[in-house]
Scaffold this motif. Sequence first.
Motif, PDB file in Angstrom:
ATOM      1  N   VAL A 175       0.870  -1.177   0.000  1.00 46.27           N
ATOM      2  CA  VAL A 175       0.000   0.000   0.000  1.00 46.27           C
ATOM      3  C   VAL A 175       0.913   1.235   0.000  1.00 46.27           C
ATOM      4  O   VAL A 175       2.112   1.105   0.233  1.00 46.27           O
ATOM      5  CB  VAL A 175      -0.972   0.014   1.214  1.00 46.27           C
ATOM      6  CG1 VAL A 175      -2.024  -1.064   1.073  1.00 46.27           C
ATOM      7  CG2 VAL A 175      -0.219  -0.133   2.526  1.00 46.27           C
ATOM      8  N   TYR A 179      -2.316   4.670   6.394  1.00 49.81           N
ATOM      9  CA  TYR A 179      -3.626   5.285   6.143  1.00 49.81           C
ATOM     10  C   TYR A 179      -4.402   5.444   7.455  1.00 49.81           C
ATOM     11  O   TYR A 179      -4.044   4.841   8.478  1.00 49.81           O
ATOM     12  CB  TYR A 179      -4.443   4.408   5.191  1.00 49.81           C
ATOM     13  CG  TYR A 179      -4.020   4.493   3.750  1.00 49.81           C
ATOM     14  CD1 TYR A 179      -2.811   3.933   3.331  1.00 49.81           C
ATOM     15  CD2 TYR A 179      -4.825   5.120   2.798  1.00 49.81           C
ATOM     16  CE1 TYR A 179      -2.418   3.997   2.001  1.00 49.81           C
ATOM     17  CE2 TYR A 179      -4.444   5.184   1.461  1.00 49.81           C
ATOM     18  CZ  TYR A 179      -3.242   4.623   1.076  1.00 49.81           C
ATOM     19  OH  TYR A 179      -2.863   4.698  -0.237  1.00 49.81           O
ATOM     20  N   PRO A 183      -6.618   0.448   4.162  1.00 51.87           N
ATOM     21  CA  PRO A 183      -7.197   0.891   2.881  1.00 51.87           C
ATOM     22  C   PRO A 183      -7.873  -0.240   2.100  1.00 51.87           C
ATOM     23  O   PRO A 183      -8.643   0.015   1.184  1.00 51.87           O
ATOM     24  CB  PRO A 183      -5.991   1.442   2.113  1.00 51.87           C
ATOM     25  CG  PRO A 183      -4.792   0.837   2.758  1.00 51.87           C
ATOM     26  CD  PRO A 183      -5.154   0.587   4.183  1.00 51.87           C
ATOM     27  N   ALA A 189     -10.292   5.591   3.147  1.00 56.18           N
ATOM     28  CA  ALA A 189      -9.244   5.903   4.126  1.00 56.18           C
ATOM     29  C   ALA A 189      -8.238   6.854   3.486  1.00 56.18           C
ATOM     30  O   ALA A 189      -7.990   6.772   2.287  1.00 56.18           O
ATOM     31  CB  ALA A 189      -8.547   4.615   4.568  1.00 56.18           C
ATOM     32  N   LYS A 190      -7.695   7.760   4.313  1.00 59.86           N
ATOM     33  CA  LYS A 190      -6.768   8.762   3.756  1.00 59.86           C
ATOM     34  C   LYS A 190      -5.328   8.395   4.056  1.00 59.86           C
ATOM     35  O   LYS A 190      -5.014   7.966   5.163  1.00 59.86           O
ATOM     36  CB  LYS A 190      -7.031  10.114   4.443  1.00 59.86           C
ATOM     37  CG  LYS A 190      -8.312  10.777   4.022  1.00 59.86           C
ATOM     38  CD  LYS A 190      -8.191  12.286   4.281  1.00 59.86           C
ATOM     39  CE  LYS A 190      -9.385  13.034   3.756  1.00 59.86           C
ATOM     40  NZ  LYS A 190     -10.510  13.010   4.683  1.00 59.86           N
ATOM     41  N   LYS A 191      -4.459   8.635   3.083  1.00 61.34           N
ATOM     42  CA  LYS A 191      -3.037   8.393   3.328  1.00 61.34           C
ATOM     43  C   LYS A 191      -2.477   9.555   4.141  1.00 61.34           C
ATOM     44  O   LYS A 191      -2.791  10.719   3.875  1.00 61.34           O
ATOM     45  CB  LYS A 191      -2.289   8.297   2.002  1.00 61.34           C
ATOM     46  CG  LYS A 191      -0.873   7.799   2.189  1.00 61.34           C
ATOM     47  CD  LYS A 191      -0.136   7.715   0.879  1.00 61.34           C
ATOM     48  CE  LYS A 191       0.921   8.810   0.829  1.00 61.34           C
ATOM     49  NZ  LYS A 191       1.540   8.908  -0.473  1.00 61.34           N
TER      50      LYS A 191
END
Length: 401
Positions: A175, A179, A183, A189-191
């Motif tokens: 990935v 996150y 994710p 979901a945000k990095k």
Amino acid sequence: MGLIVQKFGGSSVANAERVMNVANIVTDTYKQGNDVIVVVSAQGDTTDDLIAKGKEINPKGSKREMDMLMTAGEQISISLLAMAIEKLGCPAISLLGWQAGFNSSSAYGAARIKNINCERLNKEIDSHRIVVVAGFQGINKYDDLTTFGRGGSDTSAVAIAAAMRADKCQIFTDVEGVYTADPRKIPNAKKLDEITYDEILELATLGAQVLNNRSVEMAKKYNVELEVLSSLVRKPGTIVKEVAKVEKMLISGVAKDCDVSRISVIGVSDEPGIAFKLFSRLAAKGINIDIILQSVGRNNTKDITFTVARSNGEEAVEIMRSFIENVGGSDIMIDNKVAKVSIVGAGMETHSGVAAKMFEALYSAHVNISMIATSEIKISVLVDEEDADKAVAAIHDAFIN
Ligand code: ADP
Ligand code: ASP
Ligand code: MG
């Protein structure tokens, strides 16, 4: 230019094409004028497959022999990667953990790194070779091979970075970074660009698999700055360090852990010393306790409920049976269909209402909470395992989106 440690997990070296991809990343770094030490895990599901093979022959095989078996996985990937690097025209040498100087404690399957004798690593670096080291393994005082526990290659990489005073330690995975939730489970979901050691340590301990928690402990202790990034997409990942850039986020992540059993000891005597007697028996057998809940005493009795790792559940019940026989109590219950869902965020220390907001999200999703535990930067709840994904999604929506 400097010394860079790069670690690649199992999915990053799963097949020949992926091994060549890793060789390209490594040789690009080398050609830019850097010294490079690479740490690799076993290919794909190799470690799981080796464990299954061992259990098929003998489900109670000794831990020493299981370590001998498991270390073979990394031996395959280091030699393949070294050959791939040679193919791209750069000098490379593969080393097993003991050849790279990893001295460990003797606990097979869960050994701790005692020190790294860097002589061989230094010699190979001085000869301008790319050094490819087998992750998750070392040697103990009996000259036996040991492993560092599942996911332990992250720790091997950080340990080398600390011992060799590397300029950078990059953890490549499948990935693009760390996150706000897994994710693969939470598509929105945000990095995170940055995260603190303390936050990722909580997240890793609470079930976010992306970094092994021991590796984070070590990175914090020796001040090794980490970058978590993708081996498949070339772009910046997440930087892990002491103080992260303040983003406008109260919560840095939501994690789920299904490796939980809840055990209740019913009707123990409501008098001083009972909790001590109960938990010291578990401690004597090396069983870690996580969340504890004690009911208010009534008619001189009370109930004590606690959680342990699922692998320790049956043993904990046995210990509690002998506790009831010797000290007193009326019944024991175990529930293996539970999960722990947690939120982590340094911002929690200075904000009120975080718990209420989390519980509201769970209420709206019709998720029942059976236990709660808090610390300065985390809140964990125990829920039914079948509600866990719904709970993560609801909490993530409430705080992150
Ligand atoms: P590797 O084989 O590279 O060591 P792991 O499987 O151990 O990789 O860890 C990467 C996985 O961690 C990702 O595929 C992802 O599903 C999972 N993960 C869980 N929580 C998170 C999170 N908060 N951020 C990123 N990945 C996460
Ligand atoms: N191969 C080992 C495991 O699967 C170590 C690692 O991947 O970090 O746990
Ligand atoms: Mg891993």
